[in-house]
Design a protein around this motif. Sequence first.
Motif, PDB file in Angstrom:
ATOM      1  N   THR A   1      -4.505   4.055 -60.444  1.00 18.82           N
ATOM      2  CA  THR A   1      -3.907   5.286 -59.921  1.00 18.82           C
ATOM      3  C   THR A   1      -3.911   6.374 -60.982  1.00 18.82           C
ATOM      4  O   THR A   1      -4.278   7.516 -60.713  1.00 18.82           O
ATOM      5  N   ARG A   2      -3.536   6.020 -62.212  1.00 16.41           N
ATOM      6  CA  ARG A   2      -3.489   7.023 -63.281  1.00 16.41           C
ATOM      7  C   ARG A   2      -4.882   7.582 -63.577  1.00 16.41           C
ATOM      8  O   ARG A   2      -5.049   8.769 -63.813  1.00 16.41           O
ATOM      9  N   GLY A   3      -5.877   6.702 -63.605  1.00 18.05           N
ATOM     10  CA  GLY A   3      -7.240   7.150 -63.849  1.00 18.05           C
ATOM     11  C   GLY A   3      -7.736   8.076 -62.760  1.00 18.05           C
ATOM     12  O   GLY A   3      -8.373   9.099 -63.026  1.00 18.05           O
ATOM     13  N   LYS A   4      -7.447   7.738 -61.493  1.00 21.46           N
ATOM     14  CA  LYS A   4      -7.833   8.597 -60.362  1.00 21.46           C
ATOM     15  C   LYS A   4      -7.122   9.937 -60.442  1.00 21.46           C
ATOM     16  O   LYS A   4      -7.725  10.987 -60.208  1.00 21.46           O
ATOM     17  N   ASP A   5      -5.823   9.904 -60.760  1.00 18.34           N
ATOM     18  CA  ASP A   5      -5.064  11.149 -60.872  1.00 18.34           C
ATOM     19  C   ASP A   5      -5.618  12.026 -61.990  1.00 18.34           C
ATOM     20  O   ASP A   5      -5.798  13.231 -61.812  1.00 18.34           O
ATOM     21  N   ALA A   6      -5.887  11.414 -63.143  1.00 15.99           N
ATOM     22  CA  ALA A   6      -6.437  12.179 -64.273  1.00 15.99           C
ATOM     23  C   ALA A   6      -7.782  12.785 -63.892  1.00 15.99           C
ATOM     24  O   ALA A   6      -8.052  13.958 -64.192  1.00 15.99           O
ATOM     25  N   HIS A   7      -8.615  12.009 -63.226  1.00 17.05           N
ATOM     26  CA  HIS A   7      -9.922  12.514 -62.788  1.00 17.05           C
ATOM     27  C   HIS A   7      -9.756  13.728 -61.876  1.00 17.05           C
ATOM     28  O   HIS A   7     -10.426  14.743 -62.051  1.00 17.05           O
ATOM     29  N   GLY A   8      -8.862  13.617 -60.926  1.00 16.05           N
ATOM     30  CA  GLY A   8      -8.629  14.740 -60.016  1.00 16.05           C
ATOM     31  C   GLY A   8      -8.158  15.982 -60.739  1.00 16.05           C
ATOM     32  O   GLY A   8      -8.644  17.088 -60.483  1.00 16.05           O
ATOM     33  N   HIS A   9      -7.216  15.820 -61.681  1.00 14.50           N
ATOM     34  CA  HIS A   9      -6.709  16.967 -62.434  1.00 14.50           C
ATOM     35  C   HIS A   9      -7.799  17.587 -63.308  1.00 14.50           C
ATOM     36  O   HIS A   9      -7.911  18.810 -63.395  1.00 14.50           O
ATOM     37  N   LEU A  10      -8.603  16.751 -63.943  1.00 13.93           N
ATOM     38  CA  LEU A  10      -9.687  17.266 -64.785  1.00 13.93           C
ATOM     39  C   LEU A  10     -10.772  17.940 -63.947  1.00 13.93           C
ATOM     40  O   LEU A  10     -11.244  19.026 -64.287  1.00 13.93           O
ATOM     41  N   LYS A  11     -11.157  17.310 -62.868  1.00 11.56           N
ATOM     42  CA  LYS A  11     -12.226  17.834 -62.017  1.00 11.56           C
ATOM     43  C   LYS A  11     -11.870  19.208 -61.455  1.00 11.56           C
ATOM     44  O   LYS A  11     -12.704  20.088 -61.355  1.00 11.56           O
ATOM     45  N   HIS A  12     -10.613  19.384 -61.091  1.00 12.99           N
ATOM     46  CA  HIS A  12     -10.181  20.639 -60.482  1.00 12.99           C
ATOM     47  C   HIS A  12      -9.628  21.643 -61.490  1.00 12.99           C
ATOM     48  O   HIS A  12      -9.189  22.725 -61.092  1.00 12.99           O
ATOM     49  N   GLY A  13      -9.643  21.291 -62.770  1.00 15.78           N
ATOM     50  CA  GLY A  13      -9.218  22.226 -63.807  1.00 15.78           C
ATOM     51  C   GLY A  13      -7.725  22.373 -63.974  1.00 15.78           C
ATOM     52  O   GLY A  13      -7.267  23.302 -64.639  1.00 15.78           O
ATOM     53  N   ASP A  14      -6.951  21.475 -63.387  1.00 13.81           N
ATOM     54  CA  ASP A  14      -5.490  21.542 -63.545  1.00 13.81           C
ATOM     55  C   ASP A  14      -5.090  21.302 -64.990  1.00 13.81           C
ATOM     56  O   ASP A  14      -4.109  21.874 -65.475  1.00 13.81           O
ATOM     57  N   VAL A  15      -5.803  20.414 -65.659  1.00 16.54           N
ATOM     58  CA  VAL A  15      -5.624  20.153 -67.084  1.00 16.54           C
ATOM     59  C   VAL A  15      -7.004  20.136 -67.721  1.00 16.54           C
ATOM     60  O   VAL A  15      -7.990  19.805 -67.071  1.00 16.54           O
ATOM     61  N   SER A  16      -7.053  20.505 -68.994  1.00 16.61           N
ATOM     62  CA  SER A  16      -8.356  20.500 -69.668  1.00 16.61           C
ATOM     63  C   SER A  16      -8.221  20.298 -71.169  1.00 16.61           C
ATOM     64  O   SER A  16      -9.189  20.454 -71.901  1.00 16.61           O
ATOM     65  N   GLY A  17      -7.037  19.956 -71.631  1.00 15.66           N
ATOM     66  CA  GLY A  17      -6.821  19.821 -73.059  1.00 15.66           C
ATOM     67  C   GLY A  17      -6.903  18.388 -73.553  1.00 15.66           C
ATOM     68  O   GLY A  17      -6.771  17.439 -72.793  1.00 15.66           O
ATOM     69  N   LEU A  18      -7.156  18.265 -74.837  1.00 13.68           N
ATOM     70  CA  LEU A  18      -7.143  16.983 -75.530  1.00 13.68           C
ATOM     71  C   LEU A  18      -6.210  17.100 -76.728  1.00 13.68           C
ATOM     72  O   LEU A  18      -6.074  18.163 -77.319  1.00 13.68           O
ATOM     73  N   SER A  19      -5.593  15.992 -77.089  1.00 13.26           N
ATOM     74  CA  SER A  19      -4.689  15.969 -78.222  1.00 13.26           C
ATOM     75  C   SER A  19      -4.745  14.582 -78.850  1.00 13.26           C
ATOM     76  O   SER A  19      -4.883  13.594 -78.137  1.00 13.26           O
ATOM     77  N   ILE A  20      -4.647  14.522 -80.164  1.00 16.01           N
ATOM     78  CA  ILE A  20      -4.730  13.233 -80.844  1.00 16.01           C
ATOM     79  C   ILE A  20      -3.360  12.752 -81.300  1.00 16.01           C
ATOM     80  O   ILE A  20      -2.481  13.544 -81.609  1.00 16.01           O
ATOM     81  N   GLY A  21      -3.216  11.444 -81.321  1.00 11.02           N
ATOM     82  CA  GLY A  21      -2.066  10.789 -81.920  1.00 11.02           C
ATOM     83  C   GLY A  21      -2.575  10.067 -83.155  1.00 11.02           C
ATOM     84  O   GLY A  21      -3.580   9.365 -83.091  1.00 11.02           O
ATOM     85  N   PHE A  22      -1.924  10.254 -84.291  1.00 11.91           N
ATOM     86  CA  PHE A  22      -2.432   9.700 -85.540  1.00 11.91           C
ATOM     87  C   PHE A  22      -1.299   9.404 -86.505  1.00 11.91           C
ATOM     88  O   PHE A  22      -0.179   9.862 -86.332  1.00 11.91           O
ATOM     89  N   ALA A  23      -1.633   8.613 -87.505  1.00 13.15           N
ATOM     90  CA  ALA A  23      -0.736   8.355 -88.632  1.00 13.15           C
ATOM     91  C   ALA A  23      -1.429   8.898 -89.875  1.00 13.15           C
ATOM     92  O   ALA A  23      -2.662   8.998 -89.915  1.00 13.15           O
ATOM     93  N   ILE A  24      -0.643   9.239 -90.869  1.00 13.69           N
ATOM     94  CA  ILE A  24      -1.205   9.769 -92.114  1.00 13.69           C
ATOM     95  C   ILE A  24      -1.124   8.686 -93.185  1.00 13.69           C
ATOM     96  O   ILE A  24      -0.026   8.247 -93.542  1.00 13.69           O
ATOM     97  N   PRO A  25      -2.283   8.220 -93.684  1.00 15.33           N
ATOM     98  CA  PRO A  25      -2.249   7.212 -94.751  1.00 15.33           C
ATOM     99  C   PRO A  25      -1.707   7.835 -96.039  1.00 15.33           C
ATOM    100  O   PRO A  25      -1.664   9.067 -96.169  1.00 15.33           O
ATOM    101  N   PRO A  26      -1.291   7.011 -97.007  1.00 13.26           N
ATOM    102  CA  PRO A  26      -0.699   7.547 -98.239  1.00 13.26           C
ATOM    103  C   PRO A  26      -1.551   8.609 -98.932  1.00 13.26           C
ATOM    104  O   PRO A  26      -1.025   9.580 -99.452  1.00 13.26           O
ATOM    105  N   SER A  27      -2.848   8.456 -98.919  1.00 14.98           N
ATOM    106  CA  SER A  27      -3.702   9.450 -99.586  1.00 14.98           C
ATOM    107  C   SER A  27      -4.263  10.467 -98.597  1.00 14.98           C
ATOM    108  O   SER A  27      -5.215  11.177 -98.903  1.00 14.98           O
TER     109      SER A  27
END
Length: 181
Positions: A62-88
């Motif tokens: 369901t989530r994949g279908k919903d995401a596809h519909g939103h992307l296909k119709h331009g309701d959402v179009s952004g990407l964002s990353i989740g990350f950790a910062i290593p010590p260096s």
Amino acid sequence: ADLRERQHADHFARTLREMRAEGKTPGMLWSHDPSAPIGRWIELREDDRGLYVRGQLNLDTTRGKDAHGHLKHGDVSGLSIGFAIPPSGKTVGPGGSNLLIDVDLVEISVVAFPANRRAVVDGVKTLQSKTELIDLLREAGLAKAAANRVASGGWPALSGEHHQKAIDLAAEIERATANLR
């Protein structure tokens, strides 16, 4: 300036290399929600613009279908990353700000409001029907009659388990056509 540009160009190099060696990819999530996976990333690389990703939504969910519909119709179009910062992974930048030079990539989410407005989905392709295959082949440069012949004879063999092969074939045709132009 050279060092800064080189550092910027290598934000993801180590983590992508390590993930490849382990046969892993970051999660594909809906709005950073770990309980909302929507598919998987099938190509990740860093280029001169930043992180390039190509993914496949899981249309059996369901989530994949919903995401596809939103992307296909331009309701959402952004990407964002989740990350950790290593010590260096950070250094002090101009004015005392933190400058990230290396990150541990954890997930890449489809979002409505990306923090970086240039982090966007630039295309959504589907092959759910014969009509969509014809459209994709036409976009790749085939004449209407040729696209109809390929779709008429080939769609039954390319649906189901061969869905990704059809997408890959269409991408190859598109790249080849672009190289000819």
